[in-house]
Design a protein around this motif. Structure first.
Motif, PDB file in Angstrom:
ATOM      1  N   ASP A  54       2.670   3.674   0.904  1.00 11.09           N
ATOM      2  CA  ASP A  54       3.443   3.272  -0.271  1.00 11.09           C
ATOM      3  C   ASP A  54       4.469   2.206   0.090  1.00 11.09           C
ATOM      4  OD1 ASP A  54       4.249   3.805  -3.105  1.00 11.09           O
ATOM      5  OD2 ASP A  54       6.151   4.287  -2.109  1.00 11.09           O
ATOM      6  N   PHE A  55       5.048   2.327   1.286  1.00 10.88           N
ATOM      7  CA  PHE A  55       6.073   1.383   1.728  1.00 10.88           C
ATOM      8  C   PHE A  55       6.015   1.270   3.243  1.00 10.88           C
ATOM      9  CE2 PHE A  55      10.278   0.541   3.467  1.00 10.88           C
ATOM     10  CZ  PHE A  55      10.623  -0.613   2.795  1.00 10.88           C
ATOM     11  N   ALA A  56       6.152   0.077   3.770  1.00 16.35           N
ATOM     12  CA  ALA A  56       6.165  -0.122   5.221  1.00 16.35           C
ATOM     13  C   ALA A  56       7.253  -1.121   5.597  1.00 16.35           C
ATOM     14  CB  ALA A  56       4.811  -0.639   5.695  1.00 16.35           C
ATOM     15  N   TRP A  57       8.004  -0.794   6.632  1.00 15.80           N
ATOM     16  CA  TRP A  57       9.008  -1.695   7.184  1.00 15.80           C
ATOM     17  C   TRP A  57       8.633  -1.863   8.652  1.00 15.80           C
ATOM     18  CZ3 TRP A  57      13.711  -3.409   4.750  1.00 15.80           C
ATOM     19  CH2 TRP A  57      14.506  -4.202   5.556  1.00 15.80           C
TER      20      TRP A  57
ATOM     21  N   SER B 250       6.226   4.940   4.533  1.00 17.35           N
ATOM     22  CA  SER B 250       6.096   6.088   3.635  1.00 17.35           C
ATOM     23  C   SER B 250       4.655   6.161   3.179  1.00 17.35           C
ATOM     24  CB  SER B 250       7.009   5.924   2.424  1.00 17.35           C
ATOM     25  OG  SER B 250       8.353   5.859   2.834  1.00 17.35           O
ATOM     26  N   ILE B 251       4.085   7.382   3.267  1.00 14.34           N
ATOM     27  CA  ILE B 251       2.697   7.559   2.870  1.00 14.34           C
ATOM     28  C   ILE B 251       2.582   8.629   1.793  1.00 14.34           C
ATOM     29  CG2 ILE B 251       1.840   6.852   5.122  1.00 14.34           C
ATOM     30  CD1 ILE B 251       1.164   9.838   5.628  1.00 14.34           C
ATOM     31  N   GLU B 252       1.513   8.535   1.030  1.00 17.82           N
ATOM     32  CA  GLU B 252       1.204   9.543   0.016  1.00 17.82           C
ATOM     33  C   GLU B 252       0.538  10.733   0.711  1.00 17.82           C
ATOM     34  OE1 GLU B 252      -1.748   9.972  -3.806  1.00 17.82           O
ATOM     35  OE2 GLU B 252      -1.003   7.978  -3.271  1.00 17.82           O
ATOM     36  N   ILE B 253       0.957  11.944   0.338  1.00 20.91           N
ATOM     37  CA  ILE B 253       0.378  13.150   0.926  1.00 20.91           C
ATOM     38  C   ILE B 253      -0.740  13.640   0.011  1.00 20.91           C
ATOM     39  CG2 ILE B 253       0.798  15.514   1.666  1.00 20.91           C
ATOM     40  CD1 ILE B 253       3.724  14.791   2.066  1.00 20.91           C
ATOM     41  N   ASP B 254      -1.982  13.430   0.448  1.00 22.24           N
ATOM     42  CA  ASP B 254      -3.109  13.995  -0.300  1.00 22.24           C
ATOM     43  C   ASP B 254      -3.447  15.353   0.333  1.00 22.24           C
ATOM     44  OD1 ASP B 254      -4.511  13.455   2.048  1.00 22.24           O
ATOM     45  OD2 ASP B 254      -5.557  11.725   1.220  1.00 22.24           O
ATOM     46  N   GLU B 255      -4.472  16.007  -0.163  1.00 21.64           N
ATOM     47  CA  GLU B 255      -4.814  17.355   0.315  1.00 21.64           C
ATOM     48  C   GLU B 255      -5.153  17.368   1.804  1.00 21.64           C
ATOM     49  OE1 GLU B 255      -8.208  20.630  -0.611  1.00 21.64           O
ATOM     50  OE2 GLU B 255      -7.308  19.648  -2.332  1.00 21.64           O
TER      51      GLU B 255
END
Length: 76
Positions: free
Chosen positions: A12-15, A33-38
């Protein structure tokens, strides 16, 4: 700590282009920041249990999606 490698994730976001020094040079870090999938949820739970921790810091919800932020202090 051993390496933690996930399957493919949605970032979602990378620095990553330079250290984030918002709170000073002594706290400079690279983060994403990453999305948490199953699948990622299962991998994170397994890693937390393996380390003997009780929870994972940096988890929040954004637009109905669970997210987690990872930071790494690499001194350059």
């Amino acid at each position: 700590m051993s390496k933690f490698i996930t399957d493919r994730v949605t970032v979602d976001f990378a620095w990553l282009n330079k250290p984030d020094t918002k709170f000073g040079e002594d706290t400079a870090n690279f983060n994403l920041s990453i999305e948490i999938d199953e699948n990622t949820q299962d991998q994170l739970k397994s890693a937390v249990k393996k380390l003997g921790a009780t929870k994972l810091n940096g988890v929040w919800e954004k637009d109905g999606k669970r997210m987690v932020k990872f930071k790494n202090r690499i001194l350059v």
